[in-house]
Design a protein around this motif. Structure first.
Motif, PDB file in Angstrom:
ATOM      1  N   VAL A   1       0.823  -1.197   0.000  1.00 56.57           N
ATOM      2  CA  VAL A   1       0.000   0.000   0.000  1.00 56.57           C
ATOM      3  C   VAL A   1       0.868   1.263   0.000  1.00 56.57           C
ATOM      4  N   VAL A   2       0.417   2.260  -0.758  1.00 57.68           N
ATOM      5  CA  VAL A   2       1.060   3.571  -0.731  1.00 57.68           C
ATOM      6  C   VAL A   2       0.028   4.531  -0.143  1.00 57.68           C
ATOM      7  N   THR A   3       0.399   5.255   0.901  1.00 55.69           N
ATOM      8  CA  THR A   3      -0.588   6.101   1.579  1.00 55.69           C
ATOM      9  C   THR A   3      -0.845   7.381   0.786  1.00 55.69           C
ATOM     10  N   HIS A   4      -1.969   8.026   1.116  1.00 56.65           N
ATOM     11  CA  HIS A   4      -2.310   9.289   0.454  1.00 56.65           C
ATOM     12  C   HIS A   4      -1.178  10.298   0.588  1.00 56.65           C
ATOM     13  N   SER A   5      -0.624  10.417   1.807  1.00 57.77           N
ATOM     14  CA  SER A   5       0.399  11.465   1.965  1.00 57.77           C
ATOM     15  C   SER A   5       1.691  11.086   1.247  1.00 57.77           C
ATOM     16  N   GLN A   6       1.995   9.784   1.147  1.00 60.89           N
ATOM     17  CA  GLN A   6       3.173   9.387   0.360  1.00 60.89           C
ATOM     18  C   GLN A   6       2.981   9.755  -1.108  1.00 60.89           C
TER      19      GLN A   6
ATOM     20  N   GLY B   1      -2.822  16.133   0.591  1.00 59.50           N
ATOM     21  CA  GLY B   1      -3.829  17.062   0.098  1.00 59.50           C
ATOM     22  C   GLY B   1      -5.211  16.423   0.137  1.00 59.50           C
ATOM     23  N   ASP B   2      -6.079  16.985  -0.622  1.00 56.95           N
ATOM     24  CA  ASP B   2      -7.463  16.561  -0.682  1.00 56.95           C
ATOM     25  C   ASP B   2      -7.589  15.152  -1.291  1.00 56.95           C
ATOM     26  N   GLN B   3      -8.238  14.272  -0.548  1.00 53.38           N
ATOM     27  CA  GLN B   3      -8.381  12.896  -1.057  1.00 53.38           C
ATOM     28  C   GLN B   3      -9.294  12.820  -2.272  1.00 53.38           C
ATOM     29  N   GLN B   4     -10.260  13.732  -2.306  1.00 53.92           N
ATOM     30  CA  GLN B   4     -11.195  13.762  -3.430  1.00 53.92           C
ATOM     31  C   GLN B   4     -10.435  14.054  -4.729  1.00 53.92           C
TER      32      GLN B   4
ATOM     33  N   VAL C   1      -9.959  11.665  -8.181  1.00 51.62           N
ATOM     34  CA  VAL C   1     -10.228  12.063  -9.563  1.00 51.62           C
ATOM     35  C   VAL C   1      -9.096  11.588 -10.475  1.00 51.62           C
ATOM     36  N   PHE C   2      -7.852  11.794 -10.035  1.00 52.32           N
ATOM     37  CA  PHE C   2      -6.708  11.344 -10.831  1.00 52.32           C
ATOM     38  C   PHE C   2      -6.704   9.822 -10.972  1.00 52.32           C
ATOM     39  N   MET C   3      -7.002   9.153  -9.859  1.00 52.17           N
ATOM     40  CA  MET C   3      -6.975   7.694  -9.881  1.00 52.17           C
ATOM     41  C   MET C   3      -8.064   7.140 -10.795  1.00 52.17           C
TER      42      MET C   3
END
Ligand code: CA
Length: 230
Positions: A174-179, A191-194, A198-200
């Motif tokens: 797993v790669v975390t949001h902040s990573q 940053g914003d998870q939303q 969108v990118f994902m």
């Protein structure tokens, strides 16, 4: 691979017994420490190749152990955490733990995580720089910057390309949001998870045959993303 030495730092006897039984049967060498201090000592003296670490220990916080270990070693660390400690789990991953299993976990799940770490060690030892990745119908040629799905070229934006390479470099874990925010955008805080979603989803639409049931880019809810290794 065989002869892999695993250090388990865990204070719950039931979980220790459960893990030792299965891991020994699989041929792993085990060292078990029931406290943080004992674990750090074993880490320094036993030269283990993989660390399985419980976050809730009687003496020191597992998070602190990751901090100390990461100062001196890149050993793969798999976190064993209770479901209620979601925040700790993310902190552990951000500090450099490689992966996690949530209690209660199945032995199959833990074994799969360990196998990913073994491949990670193999890749690191092999020194061979991979330039072309082939995952089923997806091909990523990092030299030519060429990505194909079923042999048809797909075009990614620079951000999507960076995202994909980051996930592939960490495939299986797993790669975390902040990573992701740090590696792809250079941010120091998540940053914003939303925004990331969108990118994902755009990336998935380009790479996945059915983006509702992704084959490659899996969501780890509340934590981050994982590129499915196999
Ligand atoms: Ca515990």
């Amino acid at each position: 691979m065989g002869d892999i030495k695993i250090l388990i730092i865990e204070d719950d006897n039931k979980i220790i017994n459960f893990m030792t039984m299965a891991l020994k049967a699989k041929g792993y060498k085990l060292i078990v420490s029931r406290s943080g201090n004992e674990g750090i000592l074993s880490f320094c003296t036993e030269n283990p190749q993989i660390l399985i670490l419980d976050l809730g220990l009687p003496d020191i916080d597992g998070i602190e152990i990751i901090r100390q270990v990461r100062k001196v070693s890149e050993i793969p660390i798999i976190i064993v955490s209770a479901r209620e400690n979601e925040k700790d789990k993310i902190e552990a991953l951000d500090l450099g733990a490689n992966d996690y299993v949530t209690k209660p976990f199945s032995m199959g799940e833990l074994l799969a995580r360990i196998r990913v770490m073994e491949r990670f060690i193999e890749r690191k030892n092999s020194q061979v720089q991979e330039t072309v990745y082939i995952f089923d119908y997806l091909t990523v040629d990092t030299e030519k910057h060429r990505i194909t799905v079923d042999e048809k070229e797909v075009h990614l934006t620079p951000i999507e390309y960076k995202l994909l390479l980051l996930l592939i470099a960490n495939r299986g874990k797993v790669v975390t949001h902040s990573q992701i925010y740090k590696e792809v955008w250079g941010y120091t805080e998540a940053g914003d998870q939303q925004n990331l979603r969108v990118f994902m989803s755009s990336l998935r639409r380009k790479l996945e045959k059915d983006s509702n049931y992704p084959r490659f880019i899996l969501t780890e809810i509340g934590v981050g993303y994982r590129f499915a290794y196999e």
